[in-house]
Design a protein around this motif. Structure first.
Motif, PDB file in Angstrom:
ATOM      1  N   ILE A 130       0.777  -1.134   0.034  1.00  0.00           N
ATOM      2  CA  ILE A 130      -0.073   0.155  -0.088  1.00  0.00           C
ATOM      3  C   ILE A 130       0.980   1.295   0.130  1.00  0.00           C
ATOM      4  O   ILE A 130       0.589   2.186  -0.734  1.00  0.00           O
ATOM      5  N   GLY A 131       1.620   1.259   0.902  1.00  0.00           N
ATOM      6  CA  GLY A 131       2.787   2.595   1.141  1.00  0.00           C
ATOM      7  C   GLY A 131       3.572   2.754  -0.419  1.00  0.00           C
ATOM      8  O   GLY A 131       3.484   3.892  -0.761  1.00  0.00           O
ATOM      9  N   ASP A 132       4.059   1.777  -0.850  1.00  0.00           N
ATOM     10  CA  ASP A 132       4.747   2.071  -2.206  1.00  0.00           C
ATOM     11  C   ASP A 132       3.713   2.337  -3.306  1.00  0.00           C
ATOM     12  O   ASP A 132       3.960   3.067  -4.283  1.00  0.00           O
ATOM     13  N   ALA A 133       2.561   1.590  -3.225  1.00  0.00           N
ATOM     14  CA  ALA A 133       1.698   1.978  -4.354  1.00  0.00           C
ATOM     15  C   ALA A 133       1.021   3.287  -4.287  1.00  0.00           C
ATOM     16  O   ALA A 133       1.039   4.173  -5.300  1.00  0.00           O
ATOM     17  N   GLY A 268       6.546  -3.565   8.583  1.00  0.00           N
ATOM     18  CA  GLY A 268       5.344  -2.286   8.762  1.00  0.00           C
ATOM     19  C   GLY A 268       5.898  -1.952  10.343  1.00  0.00           C
ATOM     20  O   GLY A 268       5.822  -2.556  11.139  1.00  0.00           O
ATOM     21  N   ILE A 269       6.324  -0.627  10.498  1.00  0.00           N
ATOM     22  CA  ILE A 269       7.101  -0.317  11.514  1.00  0.00           C
ATOM     23  C   ILE A 269       6.363   1.086  11.847  1.00  0.00           C
ATOM     24  O   ILE A 269       6.026   1.972  11.443  1.00  0.00           O
ATOM     25  N   ASP A 270       5.798   0.766  13.251  1.00  0.00           N
ATOM     26  CA  ASP A 270       5.160   2.094  13.870  1.00  0.00           C
ATOM     27  C   ASP A 270       5.886   2.804  14.873  1.00  0.00           C
ATOM     28  O   ASP A 270       5.566   3.909  15.405  1.00  0.00           O
ATOM     29  N   VAL A 271       6.895   2.330  15.454  1.00  0.00           N
ATOM     30  CA  VAL A 271       7.848   2.346  16.785  1.00  0.00           C
ATOM     31  C   VAL A 271       9.376   2.340  16.302  1.00  0.00           C
ATOM     32  O   VAL A 271       9.829   1.548  15.437  1.00  0.00           O
ATOM     33  N   HIS A 291      12.422   3.208   2.846  1.00  0.00           N
ATOM     34  CA  HIS A 291      12.512   2.250   1.924  1.00  0.00           C
ATOM     35  C   HIS A 291      11.242   1.689   1.275  1.00  0.00           C
ATOM     36  O   HIS A 291      10.407   1.717   2.114  1.00  0.00           O
ATOM     37  N   PRO A 292      11.098   1.390   0.142  1.00  0.00           N
ATOM     38  CA  PRO A 292       9.829   1.174  -0.551  1.00  0.00           C
ATOM     39  C   PRO A 292       9.150  -0.193  -0.122  1.00  0.00           C
ATOM     40  O   PRO A 292       8.189  -0.231  -0.032  1.00  0.00           O
ATOM     41  N   LYS A 293       9.931  -1.275   0.914  1.00  0.00           N
ATOM     42  CA  LYS A 293       9.469  -2.291   1.283  1.00  0.00           C
ATOM     43  C   LYS A 293       8.895  -2.064   2.669  1.00  0.00           C
ATOM     44  O   LYS A 293       8.432  -3.027   3.229  1.00  0.00           O
ATOM     45  N   VAL A 294       9.049  -0.777   3.110  1.00  0.00           N
ATOM     46  CA  VAL A 294       8.552  -0.402   4.587  1.00  0.00           C
ATOM     47  C   VAL A 294       7.269   0.473   4.624  1.00  0.00           C
ATOM     48  O   VAL A 294       7.388   1.477   3.889  1.00  0.00           O
ATOM     49  N   VAL A 295       6.325   0.054   5.300  1.00  0.00           N
ATOM     50  CA  VAL A 295       5.181   0.870   5.527  1.00  0.00           C
ATOM     51  C   VAL A 295       5.416   1.583   6.926  1.00  0.00           C
ATOM     52  O   VAL A 295       5.564   0.652   8.070  1.00  0.00           O
ATOM     53  N   ALA A 296       5.730   2.849   7.068  1.00  0.00           N
ATOM     54  CA  ALA A 296       6.043   3.433   8.512  1.00  0.00           C
ATOM     55  C   ALA A 296       4.946   4.325   8.942  1.00  0.00           C
ATOM     56  O   ALA A 296       4.729   5.132   8.245  1.00  0.00           O
ATOM     57  N   THR A 297       4.615   4.587  10.290  1.00  0.00           N
ATOM     58  CA  THR A 297       3.693   5.319  10.778  1.00  0.00           C
ATOM     59  C   THR A 297       4.516   5.907  12.100  1.00  0.00           C
ATOM     60  O   THR A 297       5.233   5.173  12.667  1.00  0.00           O
ATOM     61  N   PRO A 298       4.116   7.251  12.424  1.00  0.00           N
ATOM     62  CA  PRO A 298       4.705   7.897  13.541  1.00  0.00           C
ATOM     63  C   PRO A 298       4.099   7.469  14.951  1.00  0.00           C
ATOM     64  O   PRO A 298       3.362   8.382  15.560  1.00  0.00           O
ATOM     65  N   HIS A 299       4.191   6.262  15.242  1.00  0.00           N
ATOM     66  CA  HIS A 299       3.951   5.779  16.616  1.00  0.00           C
ATOM     67  C   HIS A 299       2.548   6.074  16.938  1.00  0.00           C
ATOM     68  O   HIS A 299       1.923   6.944  17.726  1.00  0.00           O
TER      69      HIS A 299
END
Length: 592
Positions: A130-133, A268-271, A291-299
């Protein structure tokens, strides 16, 4: 044990307890506090600014940004509670809080659903790119073939930690048709089985089977860096990793290397280990986020309207409870006590604290006071060896830690008041150890010192001073002093002072006199107190316990105690005037 409010003991008015809130708390949570406390919202404080004002506050409510360090807690002389509006408490020095007698509470249930849902959201986002797309489409591209994802149905979700959040994630995953395995050495096996989670014996055993790996444990020494290069190397190249718990449990540099090498398919990293994560080309966290393979959110795990409201209300209710003398629901550094047990314990907490203070003021004080004992009496040394026995129904409770703490508080109150140390069930064991006080707790389900009552408490203090004659001791002296008590209609009573049987409420200013049990003693004491302007509001006479037998003193006369409730403390000169052949043998003033 109850944490007292700032109300003065003599009934005079005093300022309302103050609570500092340096981070956002919901309006409904604030409303719970504002009617009874002075609440200061001061956001954006630096560490130095916070330390400069914390000494004025009784309570501190924080989220994840404020760091409650040992130096901050040392400066917080009035602080009774730190409340973390959330699950984690890694931004609080719990050990330092315990040493300072500060209760640390959190809200372990308020954001469970929010964290679990965010885990599932990240899992689906990573599975379907989803993130990369999203970034690709916003850049004007149309890359359907490159962004082909996978379905989660039939895949294996490996869960590290099957507490409340981990089990909620498992139930949602089962609804998506996933197989759930887990590693948790402290897992409740029945709950895991009910959620259709298969527990495996070690971390290595779930890593090799995982299509998705999610972590739901606290950040402690044993979990810090638990997923590093060696662990990642054992996983499938198609596996994807999720972290909505705490940063620092996954080695960010190792994860970045695995993603770049293609040995891990996504994350998928939130922290993050540091929040906000550092920027710059040399920052592994920044490179992970990009990184395109990572979906990251700010905690964002707990960042829902519902969760923010739930945790705010939860911790505000607990702060209110603590500052009004009740118990919290989720104390990190104090035992959890069920409400029904606390109702039983509460009046005995008051009783035991007063028993400790009574010992210090009636028995131990004769070691260092002048004019309060009979001629030639040296009095017992201060005991550091105590036995606290719980008799009857009280002995069946799951925890008696509040009673242990009450005794230590009562024994040390004159000292700790001057030092500003708040003794409670959080730090009582540490304080006792530091002061060299040993308390041996005993449980006796049968019997009881107060016949006819379901529970009683007996305090024995061993002085090792055989041959001394402290207040209440016989002519030959003794090396053990006993104070026994019970509770009736939530009112504490003392039923024994060493050899003497009695029944009085331990409160206010009390004058305790040991005298020969002969006519006229009450009149002599009353007359001399009257000349000194001291009013007597009540009096109890305590004979020697029948089971012990009456020792005869001078001229074959029996002894007794007079316990007089007086309207104020009296001067040493008044006490000296009471001690005479026609008056009393010993006298001490106790203020409870």
């Amino acid at each position: 044990m109850p944490i007292p409010s700032n109300g003065a003991a003599n009934g005079t008015s005093s300022p309302r307890p103050k609570i500092l809130i340096p981070e956002k708390v919901s309006p409904d949570g604030l409303a719970l506090l504002q009617s009874s406390f002075e609440v200061d919202e001061k956001r954006g404080l630096s560490a130095e600014e916070l330390q400069g004002i914390i000494a004025d506050y009784d309570g501190l409510i924080i989220r994840s940004e404020t760091k409650v360090t040992a130096s901050l807690l040392d400066a917080a002389k009035k602080l009774k509670v730190v409340a973390r509006a959330g699950v984690g408490i890694d931004n609080v020095d719990v050990e330092a809080a315990t040493k300072n007698g500060v209760i640390v509470v959190n809200s372990p249930v308020g954001n469970i659903n929010a964290a679990a849902e965010h885990t599932i959201a990240l899992m689906m986002a990573v599975a379907r790119n989803i993130g990369d797309a999203c970034a690709s489409l916003k850049a004007g591209k149309w890359e359907r073939s490159r962004l082909t994802g996978i379905e989660v149905k039939g895949k294996t979700l490996a869960i590290i930690g099957v507490g409340k959040v981990g089990l909620t994630v498992a139930r949602a995953a089962k609804g998506l048709g996933m197989n759930c395995i887990a590693y948790d050495p402290y897992a409740n096996q029945k709950l895991a089985a009910a959620a259709s989670v298969k527990l495996l014996p070690g971390l290595a055993s779930i890593l090799t089977e995982a299509d998705f790996l999610t972590i739901h444990t606290p950040l402690i020494a044993s979990t810090k860096g638990m997923i590093g290069a060696a662990e990642l190397a054992t996983m499938k190249p198609s596996a994807r990793i999720l972290n909505v718990a705490r940063g620092g449990m996954i080695d960010e540099t190792a994860l970045l290397a695995a993603l770049e090498a293609g040995s891990i398919a996504g994350a998928g990293i939130d922290v993050f280990t540091s929040e906000p994560p550092p920027s710059g080309a040399d920052s592994s966290a920044a490179r992970l986020i990009a990184h395109p393979k990572v979906v990251a959110t700010p905690h964002l795990g707990a960042s829902t309207v519902e969760a923010q409201e739930n945790v705010s209300i939860d911790v505000c209710e607990q702060v209110r409870a603590i500052l009004t003398g009740e118990l919290p629901r989720s104390a990190v550094n104090a035992p959890i006590i069920l409400p029904e047990e606390y109702r039983t314990l509460k009046p005995f907490v008051e009783l035991v604290e007063r028993m400790g203070a009574l010992y210090m003021q009636h028995f131990a004080r004769t070691a260092h006071s002048t004019g309060t004992t009979a001629a030639g009496s040296t009095g017992p040394a201060f005991s550091t060896d105590f036995e606290l026995a719980y008799e009857g129904a009280l002995a069946g409770l799951n925890t008696t830690k509040p009673l242990f703490a009450a005794l230590v508080k009562g024994l040390l109150k004159p000292i700790t008041d001057s030092e500003g140390l708040n003794v409670n069930m959080v730090n009582a064991e540490l304080v006792a150890r530091d002061r060299g006080i040993a308390v041996n707790e005993q449980r006796r389900r049968q019997g009881g010192d107060a016949e006819g009552y379901s529970s009683s408490v007996v305090l024995r203090a061993r002085t090792g001073a055989s041959g001394t004659a402290g207040a209440g001791a016989g002519a030959g002296g003794q090396d053990e002093h006993v104070i026994a008590g019970f509770v009736s209609n939530n009112t504490p009573y003392i039923s024994k002072l060493s050899r003497f049987s009695t029944s009085f409420v331990p409160e206010g200013a009390l004058l305790i006199c040991r005298n020969f049990d002969s006519p006229g003693k009450i009149g002599i004491v009353g007359q001399r107190l009257g000349k000194a302007g001291v009013n007597i509001s009540s009096m109890t006479v305590a004979p020697v316990d029948k089971e012990i037998g009456q020792d005869e003193g001078k001229d074959g006369k029996n002894e007794a105690l007079m316990i007089l409730k007086i309207d104020r403390e009296v001067e040493d000169e008044v006490i000296k005037n009471l001690i005479s052949e026609e008056g009393v043998l010993e006298a001490s003033v106790v203020v409870l």
